[in-house]
Design an enzyme around this catalytic site. Sequence first.
Site, short mmCIF file in Angstrom:
data_model
loop_
_atom_site.label_atom_id
_atom_site.label_comp_id
_atom_site.label_asym_id
_atom_site.label_seq_id
_atom_site.Cartn_x
_atom_site.Cartn_y
_atom_site.Cartn_z
N CYS A 75 -3.66 -10.12 -5.29
CA CYS A 75 -2.75 -9.62 -4.27
C CYS A 75 -2.97 -10.20 -2.88
CB CYS A 75 -2.77 -8.10 -4.23
SG CYS A 75 -4.38 -7.39 -3.93
N CYS B 95 -6.39 -1.85 -4.74
CA CYS B 95 -5.42 -1.79 -3.63
C CYS B 95 -4.50 -0.59 -3.80
CB CYS B 95 -4.62 -3.09 -3.59
SG CYS B 95 -3.41 -3.11 -2.26
#
Length: 416
Positions: free
Chosen positions: A222, A101
Amino acid sequence: MGFIRHVVCAMSGGVDSSVAALLLKRSGYSVTGVFMKNWDSLDERGVCTTEKDCEDAYRVCQTLDIPFHQVSYVKEYWHEVFSKLLKEYEKGRTPNPDILCNKHIKFNHFHKYAINTLGADAMATGHYARTSQEDEEVFQQTPIAPPITLFRNRFEIRNPVRLYKGADLLKDQTFFLSQISQDALRQTMFPLAGLTKEFVKKIAAEAGFHHVLKKKESMGICFIGERNFENFILEYLEPKPGNFVSIEDGAVMGTHNGWFTLTLGQRARIGGQRDPWFVVDKDIATGDVFVAPTTNHPALFRDTVRTERFHWVTVDPPPELVKTHMMDCHFRFIHQMPLTPCTVTLNMNGSLWISLSQPIRALTPGQFAVLYKGDECLGSGKIVQLGPSEYTLQQGRERLAAAAQHGEQQTPEPAS
């Protein structure tokens, strides 16, 4: 009045990014807060957590009297992070979404948005990390084109920006930043570089950011949060039932819903077993998941891994590694695990063999091998191959010993 630098701060609605924005404002920068939406997620009560986080980030920006924007990378996240994760799980690997990410979203799409769309001079995040640059140097950076060849022209003189651990070693997040590009790092500020988490909370309390202080620290993957991983992954991948097989005698111990629901080192939930068994290996061709009967079984320990082409934060490998093809440094593959001394060998294609000073439990393909030299994070490479386990080596030694013994018994007496 001199020129005021414009810094875009990534705001998550948490305490760290809120204090990062506050410190930038106090330093006299023109600050813009931006909230990134990467995933449409609902918590256990069916409430969209992203909306709550966005609202919290907006309230901080209102308090600081700075502009607030929100940007959606849901599509990019799906294509560049999540679909890659699913492919890794199908290959029997266990990927790291937080590292991916940062690489693809925060320090690529968001970085370009901050600099090119919002016209910022730099971007900032609430990570606990620091670089070799002073704040003023961040604004004097010009992007450098990546090398066309495997390594750069050795006569080219460059001063790469280096990535160092933050002052709070317990919170240090360089592990998650180990795949970011040199271009993005050159234009990034880490306002929390020299602070501890406790001090950051104190600043937040004094600034009246009570709504972000009350929030729980986000600990889950996440985008998954703290949901049951097996249930989550089976929403995206078809179940592929297979057997749990004992590594010791090949006995079938039970069944599972798919090798991708399990990772090396975890406890295997096998019905009818009184004692705990642990996942030690997978065979995706047969669907078998191999298990062993103790948490510290030798089948779980290995001391060698091979990475794919290694990502060096400074672009080039360290000169001593290029020169001798070997280097001593430190290794970890899980955030906050103790650093282990290692020797790395550079292969012709840029990949590395990493030999560890001691066997480590549950080294896992798909995870990232992150290397450190002192306080510097050198970069990372995805683990694609494991060396033999202690159990395999032990069996090999026993077989050799047995063969040698057998050989001695078979040796005919020499003729007199």
